[in-house]
Scaffold this motif. Structure first.
Motif, mmCIF file in Angstrom:
data_model
loop_
_atom_site.group_PDB
_atom_site.id
_atom_site.type_symbol
_atom_site.label_atom_id
_atom_site.label_comp_id
_atom_site.label_asym_id
_atom_site.label_seq_id
_atom_site.Cartn_x
_atom_site.Cartn_y
_atom_site.Cartn_z
ATOM 1 N N LEU A 33 -12.312 54.187 -1.803
ATOM 2 C CA LEU A 33 -11.754 54.386 -3.138
ATOM 3 C C LEU A 33 -12.104 53.185 -4.004
ATOM 4 O O LEU A 33 -12.665 52.200 -3.534
ATOM 5 C CB LEU A 33 -10.228 54.560 -3.060
ATOM 6 C CG LEU A 33 -9.701 55.678 -2.144
ATOM 7 C CD1 LEU A 33 -8.192 55.574 -1.994
ATOM 8 C CD2 LEU A 33 -10.100 57.043 -2.673
ATOM 9 N N ASP A 34 -11.752 53.260 -5.282
ATOM 10 C CA ASP A 34 -11.907 52.119 -6.195
ATOM 11 C C ASP A 34 -10.552 51.442 -6.375
ATOM 12 O O ASP A 34 -9.670 51.989 -7.032
ATOM 13 C CB ASP A 34 -12.389 52.595 -7.566
ATOM 14 C CG ASP A 34 -13.824 53.108 -7.567
ATOM 15 O OD1 ASP A 34 -14.646 52.588 -6.795
ATOM 16 O OD2 ASP A 34 -14.101 54.029 -8.337
ATOM 17 N N TYR A 35 -10.310 50.261 -5.877
ATOM 18 C CA TYR A 35 -11.116 49.416 -5.003
ATOM 19 C C TYR A 35 -10.302 49.171 -3.758
ATOM 20 O O TYR A 35 -9.758 48.094 -3.556
ATOM 21 C CB TYR A 35 -11.465 48.109 -5.723
ATOM 22 C CG TYR A 35 -12.297 48.360 -6.968
ATOM 23 C CD1 TYR A 35 -13.661 48.610 -6.870
ATOM 24 C CD2 TYR A 35 -11.700 48.386 -8.209
ATOM 25 C CE1 TYR A 35 -14.420 48.846 -8.004
ATOM 26 C CE2 TYR A 35 -12.457 48.641 -9.348
ATOM 27 C CZ TYR A 35 -13.810 48.878 -9.250
ATOM 28 O OH TYR A 35 -14.538 49.141 -10.367
ATOM 29 N N GLN A 82 -11.909 44.496 -2.598
ATOM 30 C CA GLN A 82 -11.848 45.622 -1.666
ATOM 31 C C GLN A 82 -12.019 45.112 -0.236
ATOM 32 O O GLN A 82 -12.987 45.394 0.440
ATOM 33 C CB GLN A 82 -12.895 46.674 -2.003
ATOM 34 C CG GLN A 82 -12.684 48.001 -1.289
ATOM 35 C CD GLN A 82 -13.580 49.087 -1.843
ATOM 36 O OE1 GLN A 82 -14.114 48.965 -2.926
ATOM 37 N NE2 GLN A 82 -13.741 50.158 -1.100
ATOM 38 N N LYS A 83 -11.035 44.363 0.189
ATOM 39 C CA LYS A 83 -11.006 43.803 1.529
ATOM 40 C C LYS A 83 -9.766 44.312 2.253
ATOM 41 O O LYS A 83 -8.831 44.812 1.637
ATOM 42 C CB LYS A 83 -11.001 42.272 1.484
ATOM 43 C CG LYS A 83 -12.260 41.658 0.887
ATOM 44 C CD LYS A 83 -12.179 40.139 0.886
ATOM 45 C CE LYS A 83 -13.492 39.505 0.461
ATOM 46 N NZ LYS A 83 -13.864 39.848 -0.925
ATOM 47 N N PHE A 84 -9.771 44.176 3.559
ATOM 48 C CA PHE A 84 -8.621 44.586 4.359
ATOM 49 C C PHE A 84 -8.578 43.760 5.632
ATOM 50 O O PHE A 84 -9.568 43.113 6.007
ATOM 51 C CB PHE A 84 -8.685 46.090 4.696
ATOM 52 C CG PHE A 84 -9.897 46.489 5.501
ATOM 53 C CD1 PHE A 84 -9.857 46.504 6.888
ATOM 54 C CD2 PHE A 84 -11.080 46.858 4.873
ATOM 55 C CE1 PHE A 84 -10.962 46.871 7.642
ATOM 56 C CE2 PHE A 84 -12.202 47.222 5.614
ATOM 57 C CZ PHE A 84 -12.132 47.227 6.995
ATOM 58 N N ASP A 85 -7.433 43.762 6.278
ATOM 59 C CA ASP A 85 -7.247 43.084 7.558
ATOM 60 C C ASP A 85 -7.363 44.103 8.675
ATOM 61 O O ASP A 85 -6.603 45.078 8.719
ATOM 62 C CB ASP A 85 -5.879 42.399 7.626
ATOM 63 C CG ASP A 85 -5.794 41.189 6.714
ATOM 64 O OD1 ASP A 85 -6.836 40.576 6.456
ATOM 65 O OD2 ASP A 85 -4.671 40.863 6.271
ATOM 66 N N ALA A 86 -8.327 43.892 9.559
ATOM 67 C CA ALA A 86 -8.436 44.705 10.768
ATOM 68 C C ALA A 86 -7.642 43.996 11.866
ATOM 69 O O ALA A 86 -8.031 42.915 12.327
ATOM 70 C CB ALA A 86 -9.895 44.883 11.171
#
Length: 327
Positions: free
Chosen positions: A145-147, A229-233
């Motif tokens: 998606l944005d963002y 547009q980052k995330f924690d894995a």
């Protein structure tokens, strides 16, 4: 003695110069202390470990050409300088077999070796190839998606944004699409990168072999908010992953059509705090999700592709290539 002492004082670093040198080295010290899970040099899975080893091998073979060039250029400039007394002057010289073999043969050999290494390793790192394990892979559907990245766990019937929980030691099979422009999905510490495109389904198989908080991101520019547009894995033991799933189901926040209409709007994860009560550091988690959400997003751009990928990944064709969602 006076000359010697003057040179010794000049050679000694002044306090201001010493401070400038320390300030110049400060970023290197900070980088050395960065947390784990940021890149392929600190692998948390077999795919990233293979990519790191390939990087080291390629670099070592490149040094066969780079190091002699770095050493010989200043040597030749000094050896055949204008004021040199012992340099041989041969105006009629035009050819040398040993020199030709060294100049063309060694680089050609290095290119052949690198081609063999990269080709064999690339086939072993096929993102569509399942990772052998003694347990079935965890299915995760990824919608760009944005963002933001939306992660759907169809087997567990939960979803999340901003955080991706993964069980250590269990393969993960990602199926990816986009509800906007093309994006690039990557978790460097787990390895590989693959695109997510509207109306198409791509696949990626990864595995985390030790716990950690890993960086995930969109590596393709698709607007001025893509850097967020980052995330924690979150690679966690199986028991912790089960507890995370249970906690997600316990929450009263279904991802229905109304909720998806909100999260799919252009904006960052933090912008959703005005509509949902959550901590951006822990991500936005949904207790339930429409099982057909992923296929619905694909069908919005190409209905026949959604039917072909309903309930399964992109098949392999007889030639070994991958069938994307093209007709």
């Amino acid at each position: 003695m006076r000359i010697s002492s003057r040179w010794s004082r000049a050679a000694a670093p002044r306090p201001a110069a010493r401070r400038r040198a320390l300030l110049a080295l400060a970023p290197l010290v900070l980088l050395a202390g960065c947390g784990s899970g940021l890149g392929v040099l600190d692998p948390h899975g077999p795919v990233a470990a293979t990519q790191r080893d390939l990087l080291f091998e390629v670099t070592a073979w490149m040094m066969v050409v780079v190091v002699p060039a770095i050493l010989l250029v200043p040597f030749m400039a000094w050896r055949y300088r204008r004021t040199a007394r012992r340099a041989a002057y041969r105006p009629d010289w035009d050819f040398s077999w040993p020199l030709e073999i060294a100049v063309w043969g060694v680089p050609a050999l290095v290119v052949c070796v690198l081609a063999f290494l990269i080709l064999t390793t690339a086939r072993a790192l096929d993102p569509y190839a399942p990772i052998p394990a003694d347990q079935p892979p965890l299915e995760v559907e990824v919608i760009g998606l944005d963002y933001k990245w939306l992660f759907v766990y169809p087997q567990e019937n939960v979803a999340s944004i901003g955080v991706l929980a993964l069980p250590v030691g269990r393969p993960v099979r990602f199926r990816l699409t986009s509800d906007t422009v093309m994006q690039s999905f990557m978790i460097p510490a787990l390895g590989s990168q693959i695109y997510a495109m509207a109306g198409m389904v791509t696949e990626l198989n990864l595995l985390a072999d030790r716990p950690g908080v890993l960086l995930g991101q969109n590596t393709q520019f698709n607007g001025f908010g893509f850097q967020a547009q980052k995330f924690d894995a979150l690679a966690m033991p199986a028991a912790d992953f089960a507890a995370w799933i249970a906690a997600a189901k316990a929450g009263d926040r279904p991802l229905d059509q109304g909720a998806y209409a909100i999260v799919s709007q252009k904006g960052k994860l933090a912008d959703l705090r005005a509509r949902f009560d959550f901590d951006p550091a822990r991500g936005l988690v949904f207790s339930s999700v429409d099982p057909a959400l992923f296929s619905t997003v694909v069908a919005r751009y190409r209905p026949d592709a959604a039917r072909r990928h309903e309930g399964g990944g992109a098949p392999h064709d007889p030639n070994g290539s991958h069938a994307y969602a093209d007709p």
